[in-house]
Design an enzyme around this catalytic site. Structure first.
Site, PDB file in Angstrom:
ATOM      1  N   ASP A  53       0.830  -1.214   0.000  1.00  0.00           N
ATOM      2  CA  ASP A  53       0.000   0.000   0.000  1.00  0.00           C
ATOM      3  C   ASP A  53       0.864   1.265   0.000  1.00  0.00           C
ATOM      4  O   ASP A  53       0.673   2.174  -0.804  1.00  0.00           O
ATOM      5  CB  ASP A  53      -0.822   0.006   1.306  1.00  0.00           C
ATOM      6  CG  ASP A  53      -2.297  -0.208   1.075  1.00  0.00           C
ATOM      7  OD1 ASP A  53      -2.669  -0.523  -0.059  1.00  0.00           O
ATOM      8  OD2 ASP A  53      -3.067  -0.051   2.041  1.00  0.00           O
ATOM      9  N   GLU A  78      -3.668   7.760   2.149  1.00  0.00           N
ATOM     10  CA  GLU A  78      -4.215   7.133   3.345  1.00  0.00           C
ATOM     11  C   GLU A  78      -3.121   6.652   4.303  1.00  0.00           C
ATOM     12  O   GLU A  78      -3.299   6.638   5.509  1.00  0.00           O
ATOM     13  CB  GLU A  78      -5.087   5.937   2.900  1.00  0.00           C
ATOM     14  CG  GLU A  78      -5.744   5.243   4.050  1.00  0.00           C
ATOM     15  CD  GLU A  78      -6.584   4.052   3.627  1.00  0.00           C
ATOM     16  OE1 GLU A  78      -6.639   3.740   2.431  1.00  0.00           O
ATOM     17  OE2 GLU A  78      -7.179   3.431   4.524  1.00  0.00           O
ATOM     18  N   ASP A 156      -5.849   6.874  -2.706  1.00  0.00           N
ATOM     19  CA  ASP A 156      -6.092   5.627  -1.974  1.00  0.00           C
ATOM     20  C   ASP A 156      -5.369   4.549  -2.783  1.00  0.00           C
ATOM     21  O   ASP A 156      -5.832   4.147  -3.850  1.00  0.00           O
ATOM     22  CB  ASP A 156      -7.587   5.320  -1.844  1.00  0.00           C
ATOM     23  CG  ASP A 156      -7.810   4.124  -0.915  1.00  0.00           C
ATOM     24  OD1 ASP A 156      -6.832   3.386  -0.656  1.00  0.00           O
ATOM     25  OD2 ASP A 156      -8.941   3.925  -0.437  1.00  0.00           O
ATOM     26  N   ILE A 158      -4.715   1.300  -2.464  1.00  0.00           N
ATOM     27  CA  ILE A 158      -5.489   0.073  -2.731  1.00  0.00           C
ATOM     28  C   ILE A 158      -6.784   0.186  -1.942  1.00  0.00           C
ATOM     29  O   ILE A 158      -6.782   0.043  -0.713  1.00  0.00           O
ATOM     30  CB  ILE A 158      -4.737  -1.212  -2.302  1.00  0.00           C
ATOM     31  CG1 ILE A 158      -3.455  -1.382  -3.121  1.00  0.00           C
ATOM     32  CG2 ILE A 158      -5.621  -2.453  -2.456  1.00  0.00           C
ATOM     33  CD1 ILE A 158      -2.674  -2.643  -2.816  1.00  0.00           C
ATOM     34  N   ASP A 159      -7.860   0.473  -2.639  1.00  0.00           N
ATOM     35  CA  ASP A 159      -9.146   0.491  -1.942  1.00  0.00           C
ATOM     36  C   ASP A 159      -9.709  -0.930  -1.988  1.00  0.00           C
ATOM     37  O   ASP A 159      -9.561  -1.627  -2.994  1.00  0.00           O
ATOM     38  CB  ASP A 159     -10.110   1.472  -2.620  1.00  0.00           C
ATOM     39  CG  ASP A 159     -11.406   1.586  -1.838  1.00  0.00           C
ATOM     40  OD1 ASP A 159     -11.338   1.832  -0.627  1.00  0.00           O
ATOM     41  OD2 ASP A 159     -12.478   1.393  -2.435  1.00  0.00           O
ATOM     42  N   THR A 161      -8.852  -3.249   0.579  1.00  0.00           N
ATOM     43  CA  THR A 161      -7.687  -4.059   0.948  1.00  0.00           C
ATOM     44  C   THR A 161      -8.091  -5.480   1.333  1.00  0.00           C
ATOM     45  O   THR A 161      -7.393  -6.440   0.992  1.00  0.00           O
ATOM     46  CB  THR A 161      -6.937  -3.406   2.136  1.00  0.00           C
ATOM     47  OG1 THR A 161      -7.112  -2.002   2.053  1.00  0.00           O
ATOM     48  CG2 THR A 161      -5.477  -3.745   2.117  1.00  0.00           C
ATOM     49  N   ASP A 300     -11.127   8.094  -0.348  1.00  0.00           N
ATOM     50  CA  ASP A 300     -12.036   7.144  -0.998  1.00  0.00           C
ATOM     51  C   ASP A 300     -12.891   7.844  -2.050  1.00  0.00           C
ATOM     52  O   ASP A 300     -13.312   7.220  -3.023  1.00  0.00           O
ATOM     53  CB  ASP A 300     -13.025   6.550   0.031  1.00  0.00           C
ATOM     54  CG  ASP A 300     -12.371   5.620   1.024  1.00  0.00           C
ATOM     55  OD1 ASP A 300     -11.627   4.731   0.583  1.00  0.00           O
ATOM     56  OD2 ASP A 300     -12.601   5.778   2.239  1.00  0.00           O
TER      57      ASP A 300
END
Ligand code: 2IP
Ligand code: CA
Length: 371
Positions: A53, A78, A156, A158-159, A161, A300
């Site tokens: 991430d 994030e 973001d 990796i949304d 996760t 997000d």
């Protein structure tokens, strides 16, 4: 190179890193390993997924910051890039000037796993061209008049996760919406105007869209909306879909809300990933995304929000919509915001993401009865 093109390009680099961590056997083992009690005292690395991430986020920061200097200090994500070990040492994960130096830094954080460090560094420094990216239409450079000094970026990396780690694919029977699995994973990059709070450019890259020759291929969509000028790259809307009035929402949303809309004649579909649900709305797979809770953050929504604006839609506050008011989510920077406190960046009032204003108006009438 324009900001838009650099963003599309780096989103693909991010998607490549996400893919290699699942497709390379060595990295995949690190990704899914549960830490044993003994390992909970490592020299470094809280876990590999956090590193993946952070590395994606830092790659985006590095590439965009280098190409567009005005933005360098205004790119936020994030994740925190400081990795600490139990004896108080810390390493700041940052992309270095060349592949070798990045691998060497990653090697420290990976406690000497040279192979993993080299594989990751290779993706970070790989040249990606927009021609290699699966866009709905070929990229044509557009001349965008943008106040670069006023812009900020939310990432973001990796949304979804949880879906990224668990994998799989779980389609639903409604249009082409997936309930969970890798399809729900997205890389989200949003550019906004720090002064007005309006989103300007949105990139949603879906790294695990389809499988070719046993390899995952992704797709990338983008939207631009500034000063009344809109551009986007989104496939044509599905014609006369069989199921009408489709709302996507989180499986964790309130049962009362779900019953209310089902009774009102809407088809509700639960799907994972805030970014993915917004993508469904942008692509016309769903007509709206409702979220009654404060469980999403600016990272997000910023990218998807710009994409929806470009298409004539948007993202508004759920609680305001319940009162019949349209209050667009704002990304403006309050000078007093405590940057370390992620609560500052929460969309506390929930969200309503829509593509078509008429649909929103209809939705609000139903929502008003929920107060
Ligand atoms: C999460 C992720 C979750 C979503 C949550 C986000 O981000 O998108 O899937 O919940 O709101 O904050 P849900 O799937 O219930 O909508 P991340 O995966 O980056 O923590
Ligand atoms: Ca997220």
């Amino acid at each position: 190179m324009s900001l838009l093109e650099s963003l599309i390009q780096v989103s693909e680099k991010a998607a490549n890193i996400a893919r290699v961590c699942r497709q390379n056997e060595h990295l995949f083992k690190l990704l899914i390993q549960e830490k044993s009690e003994e390992e909970k005292n490592p020299r470094f690395v809280e876990d590999f997924k956090t590193l993946a991430d952070v590395l994606i986020q830092e790659t985006i920061k590095h590439d965009i910051g280098n190409k567009h200097e005005e933005l360098r200090e205004h790119i936020k994500g994030e994740e925190s890039n400081v990795f600490k070990n139990t004896v108080g040492e810390s390493v700041v994960v940052q992309v270095q000037e060349d592949e070798y130096s990045t691998a060497s830094l990653l090697n420290t954080v990976l406690n000497g796993d040279t192979r993993a460090a080299e594989l990751l560094a290779r993706e970070v420094h790989r040249n990606v061209s927009v021609e290699d990216i699966n866009l709905p239409s070929p990229f044509v450079p557009v001349d965008l008049e943008l106040p670069l000094d006023d812009l900020g970026i939310w990432i973001d990396p990796i949304d979804s996760t949880a879906e990224y780690i668990s994998g799989g694919q779980v389609p639903t029977t409604v249009r082409d919406i997936h309930a969970s699995g890798l399809s729900c994973v997205t890389v989200l990059i949003g550019v906004y105007n720090r002064l007005t709070g309006e989103p300007v450019i949105g990139i949603v890259n879906q790294p695990f869209y389809s499988v070719h020759n046993a390899r995952w291929c992704g797709r990338c969509v983008w939207g631009f909306s500034y000063n009344g000028v809109n551009h986007y790259s989104i496939p044509e809307l599905p014609e006369n879909p069989e199921v009408q009035k489709v709302i996507v929402l989180s499986s964790a949303d309130s049962a009362v809300l779900k019953n209310h809309f089902t009774t009102a004649g809407y088809t509700l579909v639960e799907a994972a990933g805030a970014g993915y649900k917004c993508l469904c709305v942008a692509l016309g797979s769903a007509d709206a995304y409702l979220l009654s809770k404060g469980t999403t953050f600016r990272w997000d929504t910023c990218g998807p929000h710009a994409l929806l604006l470009a298409l004539g839609g948007g993202i508004v506050s759920y609680t305001q919509a319940q009162k019949g008011e349209l209050d667009s989510i704002s990304y403006a920077e309050d000078g007093n915001a405590v940057k370390e406190d992620i609560a500052e960046w929460c969309n506390w009032d929930g969200i309503v993401a829509y593509r078509n204003e008429e649909f929103l108006v209809e939705l609000i009438e139903v929502l008003r009865d929920t107060v």
